[in-house]
Design a protein around this motif. Structure first.
Motif, PDB file in Angstrom:
ATOM      1  N   GLU A  42       0.889  -0.974   0.076  1.00  0.00           N
ATOM      2  CA  GLU A  42       0.249   0.034  -0.031  1.00  0.00           C
ATOM      3  C   GLU A  42       0.889   1.353   0.036  1.00  0.00           C
ATOM      4  O   GLU A  42       1.581   1.413   0.770  1.00  0.00           O
ATOM      5  CB  GLU A  42      -1.084   0.087   1.063  1.00  0.00           C
ATOM      6  N   LEU A  43       0.563   2.302  -0.908  1.00  0.00           N
ATOM      7  CA  LEU A  43       1.187   3.423  -1.219  1.00  0.00           C
ATOM      8  C   LEU A  43       0.856   4.353  -0.158  1.00  0.00           C
ATOM      9  O   LEU A  43      -0.263   4.627  -0.091  1.00  0.00           O
ATOM     10  CB  LEU A  43       1.039   3.699  -2.753  1.00  0.00           C
ATOM     11  N   ILE A  44       1.658   5.242   0.269  1.00  0.00           N
ATOM     12  CA  ILE A  44       1.225   6.442   1.099  1.00  0.00           C
ATOM     13  C   ILE A  44       2.268   7.418   0.411  1.00  0.00           C
ATOM     14  O   ILE A  44       3.501   7.295   0.008  1.00  0.00           O
ATOM     15  CB  ILE A  44       1.953   6.472   2.510  1.00  0.00           C
ATOM     16  N   ILE A  45       1.773   8.650   0.070  1.00  0.00           N
ATOM     17  CA  ILE A  45       2.608   9.621  -0.422  1.00  0.00           C
ATOM     18  C   ILE A  45       2.391  11.099   0.158  1.00  0.00           C
ATOM     19  O   ILE A  45       0.849  11.359   0.153  1.00  0.00           O
ATOM     20  CB  ILE A  45       2.360   9.759  -2.123  1.00  0.00           C
ATOM     21  N   GLY A  46       3.024  11.823   0.525  1.00  0.00           N
ATOM     22  CA  GLY A  46       2.835  13.319   0.788  1.00  0.00           C
ATOM     23  C   GLY A  46       3.694  14.338   0.376  1.00  0.00           C
ATOM     24  O   GLY A  46       5.042  13.965   0.034  1.00  0.00           O
ATOM     25  N   VAL A  47       3.356  15.689  -0.038  1.00  0.00           N
ATOM     26  CA  VAL A  47       4.278  16.603  -0.444  1.00  0.00           C
ATOM     27  C   VAL A  47       3.774  17.635   0.190  1.00  0.00           C
ATOM     28  O   VAL A  47       2.726  18.065   0.349  1.00  0.00           O
ATOM     29  CB  VAL A  47       4.356  16.639  -2.063  1.00  0.00           C
ATOM     30  N   ARG A  48       4.812  18.454   0.506  1.00  0.00           N
ATOM     31  CA  ARG A  48       4.764  19.904   1.137  1.00  0.00           C
ATOM     32  C   ARG A  48       3.719  20.759   0.251  1.00  0.00           C
ATOM     33  O   ARG A  48       4.146  20.780  -0.841  1.00  0.00           O
ATOM     34  CB  ARG A  48       6.011  20.692   1.726  1.00  0.00           C
ATOM     35  N   PRO A  49       2.789  21.439   0.790  1.00  0.00           N
ATOM     36  CA  PRO A  49       1.879  22.123  -0.128  1.00  0.00           C
ATOM     37  C   PRO A  49       2.663  23.263  -1.004  1.00  0.00           C
ATOM     38  O   PRO A  49       2.179  23.033  -2.453  1.00  0.00           O
ATOM     39  CB  PRO A  49       1.067  23.142   0.878  1.00  0.00           C
ATOM     40  N   ILE A  50       3.671  23.835  -0.674  1.00  0.00           N
ATOM     41  CA  ILE A  50       4.327  24.802  -1.619  1.00  0.00           C
ATOM     42  C   ILE A  50       4.693  24.000  -2.769  1.00  0.00           C
ATOM     43  O   ILE A  50       5.075  24.704  -3.841  1.00  0.00           O
ATOM     44  CB  ILE A  50       5.113  25.702  -0.787  1.00  0.00           C
ATOM     45  N   TRP A  51       5.129  22.520  -2.628  1.00  0.00           N
ATOM     46  CA  TRP A  51       5.801  22.051  -3.900  1.00  0.00           C
ATOM     47  C   TRP A  51       4.772  21.135  -4.547  1.00  0.00           C
ATOM     48  O   TRP A  51       5.190  20.541  -5.553  1.00  0.00           O
ATOM     49  CB  TRP A  51       6.739  20.826  -3.240  1.00  0.00           C
ATOM     50  N   ARG A  52       3.639  21.240  -4.296  1.00  0.00           N
ATOM     51  CA  ARG A  52       2.478  20.619  -4.910  1.00  0.00           C
ATOM     52  C   ARG A  52       2.313  21.367  -6.585  1.00  0.00           C
ATOM     53  O   ARG A  52       2.752  22.157  -6.619  1.00  0.00           O
ATOM     54  CB  ARG A  52       1.104  20.418  -4.303  1.00  0.00           C
TER      55      ARG A  52
END
Length: 164
Positions: free
Chosen positions: A94-104
């Protein structure tokens, strides 16, 4: 123009940052969300980072030009007895992914997703799953990278990508 970020393999030392990215993933809606201590204390979210890095865990971290982490994607093999939001079966990471908002919307999520899928394929996995809340703009990214909805849940969808 070359990307202003790089991607490296995640290490055991990245566990705290992965916790931050669980918070970013859960709090994707602008202007709100649950505080980190509440999210990480709940078993439904802590299962994605607790005990990082187990032998079956793998992931990648994106860093800006100064070496600061800006996003991460990783997978875990969760058991049927303690499934994640996107659990589809034994042997499917199962994949989990997160990116800081300014880098989206700057290609960070796509680069991380592609690296993780390539890695999972090289490890012999045939599929990878994830869960995404309805309305989350990341669903467009997942569809463009070959993920398809296999189960519609209450307010969220489980998506799977065939890797072979």
């Amino acid at each position: 123009m070359p990307p202003s970020f790089s991607v490296r393999a995640a290490t055991q030392a990245d566990g705290a940052f992965l916790g931050d990215m669980v918070v970013e993933a859960a709090n994707w809606r602008p202007g709100g969300g649950q505080p980190k201590h509440q999210l990480i204390a709940s078993s439904e979210h802590s299962r994605y980072v607790s005990g990082w890095m187990r032998p079956s865990d793998a992931g990648f971290v994106a860093e800006d030009a100064n070496g600061q982490p800006i996003g991460a994607a990783w997978y875990r093999m969760l058991p049927r007895s303690d499934p994640g939001f996107g659990y589809v079966g034994t042997g499917v990471p199962e994949l989990i992914i997160g990116v800081r908002p300014i880098w989206r919307a700057h290609g960070v999520g796509r680069a991380l997703l592609q690296r993780l899928c390539d890695h999972a394929r090289s490890q012999g996995f045939g599929r990878m799953s994830l869960s995404v809340e309805r309305g989350n703009f990341a669903a467009t990214l997942y569809r463009s990278e070959g993920f398809a909805v296999v189960e519609a849940g209450h307010g969220r969808d489980t998506m799977v990508k065939r890797l072979r």
